[in-house]
Design an enzyme around this catalytic site. Structure first.
Site, PDB file in Angstrom:
ATOM      1  N   CYS A 269       0.706  -1.153  -0.012  1.00 37.80           N
ATOM      2  CA  CYS A 269      -0.175   0.107   0.005  1.00 37.80           C
ATOM      3  C   CYS A 269       0.821   1.159  -0.102  1.00 37.80           C
ATOM      4  O   CYS A 269       0.618   2.196  -0.639  1.00 37.80           O
ATOM      5  CB  CYS A 269      -0.828   0.070   1.103  1.00 37.80           C
TER       6      CYS A 269
ATOM      7  N   ASP B 271     -20.765  12.223 -14.718  1.00 39.60           N
ATOM      8  CA  ASP B 271     -22.024  12.047 -14.455  1.00 39.60           C
ATOM      9  C   ASP B 271     -22.217  11.129 -13.213  1.00 39.60           C
ATOM     10  O   ASP B 271     -23.699  10.627 -12.774  1.00 39.60           O
ATOM     11  CB  ASP B 271     -22.869  11.358 -15.422  1.00 39.60           C
TER      12      ASP B 271
END
Ligand code: BEZ
EC number: 1.11.1.27
Length: 225
Positions: free
Chosen positions: A46, A139
């Site tokens: 990570c 959107d």
């Protein structure tokens, strides 16, 4: 089954982050967005991923893509981990990253968004949060999702490449072929008739002859997005 499918609207969740409380739709605004999840703070893969994401942040910004990460620890851990991430990049070990990290300590969002991996577990036997990438359009609908297990780090150059493809194909009637890179030729989409394709792509449409005799392999130089 919780999770998100292509075309689904992003849930308008509220979350604590390293930059305070956010409402996801307000965070996205009119931009594209990328949400990428992580199994845990202070873990090696990570750290390398967030380091790379931080380095590439100006490239995402150029493309009008807002970035946000998620990990299952709290905000204080995220801020302290951010120093390590900056140090990994050989930058000042500050708490500032070019994007916020969501604190999902109770795994509520990870469950809602279908991010938990039942096969990979932490030392307490809890399922790990997988490495998910969600790309949302202006959107707020899901345009792309990638799902990697915790033990396989992602390739953030590839994520940038798919953003380029998503943004091109959202506005032009083309599709990007295997291993496409910006500037390479693209394919005319199958639903577009030859006559219309000729009008839409004045630089020419080049059709490769195939044993089937079917004229579906139609290339055109990449139009400007
Ligand atoms: C890592 O980020 O290095 C990692 C996290 C959980 C499981 C395996 C690797």
């Amino acid at each position: 089954m919780p999770g998100l499918l292509l075309g689904d609207e992003a849930p308008n969740f509220e979350a604590d982050t390293t930059r305070g409380k956010i409402r996801f739709h307000d965070f996205l605004g009119e931009s594209w967005g990328i949400l990428f999840s992580h199994p845990r703070d202070f873990t090696p893969v990570c750290t390398t991923e967030l380091g790379r994401a931080a380095k590439l942040a100006p490239e995402f910004a150029k493309r009008n893509v807002k970035m946000i990460a998620l990990s299952i620890d709290n905000v204080n851990d995220h801020l302290s981990w951010s120093k390590d991430i900056n140090a990994y990049n050989n930058d000042e070990p500050s708490e500032k990253l070019p994007f916020p990290i969501i604190a999902d300590s109770k795994r509520e969002l990870a469950i809602k968004l279908g991010m938990l991996d039942p096969d990979e577990r932490d030392k307490d036997g809890m399922p790990l949060t997988a490495r998910v990438v969600f790309v949302f359009g202006p959107d707020k609908k899901l345009k792309l999702s990638i799902l990697y297990p915790a033990t396989t780090g992602r390739n953030f150059d590839e994520i940038l490449r798919v953003v380029d493809s998503l943004q091109l194909t959202a506005y032009k009637k083309v599709a990007t072929p295997v291993d496409w890179k910006p500037g390479d030729s693209v394919m005319v989409i199958p639903s577009l008739a030859d006559e219309e394709a000729k009008k839409l792509f004045p630089e020419g449409v080049f059709t490769k002859e195939l044993p089937s005799g079917k004229k579906y392999l139609r290339y055109t130089p990449q139009p400007n997005p």
